[in-house]
Motif scaffolding. Structure first.
Motif, PDB file in Angstrom:
ATOM      1  N   GLY A   1       0.808  -1.216   0.000  1.00  0.00           N
ATOM      2  CA  GLY A   1       0.000   0.000   0.000  1.00  0.00           C
ATOM      3  C   GLY A   1       0.841   1.265   0.000  1.00  0.00           C
ATOM      4  O   GLY A   1       2.065   1.232   0.055  1.00  0.00           O
ATOM      5  N   PRO A   2       0.163   2.391  -0.077  1.00  0.00           N
ATOM      6  CA  PRO A   2       0.869   3.667  -0.033  1.00  0.00           C
ATOM      7  C   PRO A   2       1.482   3.886   1.343  1.00  0.00           C
ATOM      8  O   PRO A   2       1.077   3.253   2.322  1.00  0.00           O
ATOM      9  CB  PRO A   2      -0.227   4.699  -0.326  1.00  0.00           C
ATOM     10  CG  PRO A   2      -1.494   4.031   0.075  1.00  0.00           C
ATOM     11  CD  PRO A   2      -1.276   2.568  -0.173  1.00  0.00           C
ATOM     12  N   PRO A   3       2.477   4.756   1.440  1.00  0.00           N
ATOM     13  CA  PRO A   3       3.086   4.991   2.745  1.00  0.00           C
ATOM     14  C   PRO A   3       2.063   5.528   3.740  1.00  0.00           C
ATOM     15  O   PRO A   3       1.144   6.262   3.373  1.00  0.00           O
ATOM     16  CB  PRO A   3       4.183   6.020   2.473  1.00  0.00           C
ATOM     17  CG  PRO A   3       3.938   6.534   1.102  1.00  0.00           C
ATOM     18  CD  PRO A   3       3.039   5.581   0.399  1.00  0.00           C
ATOM     19  N   ALA A   4       2.240   5.138   4.976  1.00  0.00           N
ATOM     20  CA  ALA A   4       1.309   5.554   6.023  1.00  0.00           C
ATOM     21  C   ALA A   4       1.474   7.044   6.306  1.00  0.00           C
ATOM     22  O   ALA A   4       2.555   7.596   6.140  1.00  0.00           O
ATOM     23  CB  ALA A   4       1.577   4.751   7.288  1.00  0.00           C
ATOM     24  N   PRO A   5       0.406   7.706   6.714  1.00  0.00           N
ATOM     25  CA  PRO A   5       0.543   9.103   7.107  1.00  0.00           C
ATOM     26  C   PRO A   5       1.521   9.231   8.271  1.00  0.00           C
ATOM     27  O   PRO A   5       1.814   8.266   8.961  1.00  0.00           O
ATOM     28  CB  PRO A   5      -0.866   9.513   7.540  1.00  0.00           C
ATOM     29  CG  PRO A   5      -1.774   8.457   7.021  1.00  0.00           C
ATOM     30  CD  PRO A   5      -0.954   7.231   6.802  1.00  0.00           C
TER      31      PRO A   5
ATOM     32  N   PRO B   1       5.599   3.558  12.189  1.00  0.00           N
ATOM     33  CA  PRO B   1       6.134   2.780  13.315  1.00  0.00           C
ATOM     34  C   PRO B   1       7.080   3.631  14.161  1.00  0.00           C
ATOM     35  O   PRO B   1       7.595   4.653  13.717  1.00  0.00           O
ATOM     36  CB  PRO B   1       6.888   1.638  12.651  1.00  0.00           C
ATOM     37  CG  PRO B   1       6.503   1.647  11.224  1.00  0.00           C
ATOM     38  CD  PRO B   1       5.927   2.975  10.910  1.00  0.00           C
ATOM     39  N   ASP B   2       7.326   3.174  15.369  1.00  0.00           N
ATOM     40  CA  ASP B   2       8.174   3.926  16.309  1.00  0.00           C
ATOM     41  C   ASP B   2       9.592   4.104  15.785  1.00  0.00           C
ATOM     42  O   ASP B   2      10.207   5.144  16.008  1.00  0.00           O
ATOM     43  CB  ASP B   2       8.210   3.219  17.661  1.00  0.00           C
ATOM     44  CG  ASP B   2       6.887   3.344  18.401  1.00  0.00           C
ATOM     45  OD1 ASP B   2       6.135   4.297  18.094  1.00  0.00           O
ATOM     46  OD2 ASP B   2       6.621   2.501  19.271  1.00  0.00           O
ATOM     47  N   SER B   3      10.133   3.099  15.086  1.00  0.00           N
ATOM     48  CA  SER B   3      11.502   3.212  14.587  1.00  0.00           C
ATOM     49  C   SER B   3      11.609   4.328  13.544  1.00  0.00           C
ATOM     50  O   SER B   3      12.602   5.053  13.503  1.00  0.00           O
ATOM     51  CB  SER B   3      11.960   1.888  13.992  1.00  0.00           C
ATOM     52  OG  SER B   3      11.142   1.522  12.893  1.00  0.00           O
ATOM     53  N   VAL B   4      10.595   4.485  12.711  1.00  0.00           N
ATOM     54  CA  VAL B   4      10.605   5.543  11.701  1.00  0.00           C
ATOM     55  C   VAL B   4      10.469   6.899  12.378  1.00  0.00           C
ATOM     56  O   VAL B   4      11.160   7.856  12.023  1.00  0.00           O
ATOM     57  CB  VAL B   4       9.480   5.324  10.667  1.00  0.00           C
ATOM     58  CG1 VAL B   4       9.386   6.492   9.708  1.00  0.00           C
ATOM     59  CG2 VAL B   4       9.707   4.027   9.906  1.00  0.00           C
ATOM     60  N   LYS B   5       9.598   6.990  13.376  1.00  0.00           N
ATOM     61  CA  LYS B   5       9.430   8.250  14.108  1.00  0.00           C
ATOM     62  C   LYS B   5      10.730   8.655  14.792  1.00  0.00           C
ATOM     63  O   LYS B   5      11.107   9.822  14.786  1.00  0.00           O
ATOM     64  CB  LYS B   5       8.318   8.116  15.150  1.00  0.00           C
ATOM     65  CG  LYS B   5       6.937   8.071  14.563  1.00  0.00           C
ATOM     66  CD  LYS B   5       5.901   7.954  15.657  1.00  0.00           C
ATOM     67  CE  LYS B   5       4.510   7.788  15.094  1.00  0.00           C
ATOM     68  NZ  LYS B   5       3.503   7.631  16.141  1.00  0.00           N
TER      69      LYS B   5
END
Length: 117
Positions: free
Chosen positions: A19-23, A28-32
């Motif tokens: 799917g498209p990237p999440a808003p 996820p916490d690692s990306v944040k």
């Protein structure tokens, strides 16, 4: 033989991301955490400082070019004829130097106190 499409539909692979990237809020916490580490860097601060400095220099140049009327400046025994913009620039530089000297003295004082402690 099994059909790969039917097995994917019946048993979805949780590691697959079609799917498209999440808003931003649903990441996820690692990306944040990675984004938080990149948002505030020394390079970014330096870049912003360079841009702000360039804008200030352009405004200063415009100010000086618009205030080229000569004026007489007297200080004790000195008497100088300078353009208004240049004389105000010299005054601003003198103020910045005084501020830097006072700030440097304060930093020296604090470092000495920390070393003693």
């Amino acid at each position: 033989m099994t059909n790969p499409q039917s097995s994917a539909a019946s048993d979805p692979d949780p590691t697959r991301d079609d799917g498209p990237p999440a808003p931003h809020g649903d990441q996820p916490d690692s990306v944040k955490q990675a984004l938080a580490e990149v948002r505030h860097t020394r390079t970014k601060s330096a870049w912003v400082g360079i841009i702000v400095g360039a804008i200030v220099l352009i405004l200063l140049l415009v100010f000086i070019l618009q205030n080229l009327d000569k004026q007489e400046i007297q200080l004790f025994f000195w008497q100088v004829n300078l353009p208004q913009g240049v004389s105000l620039l010299i005054a601003a530089i003198a103020g910045a130097l005084i501020t830097a000297v006072v700030g440097g003295a304060r930093m020296f004082q604090v470092r000495r106190a920390v070393r003693k402690a």
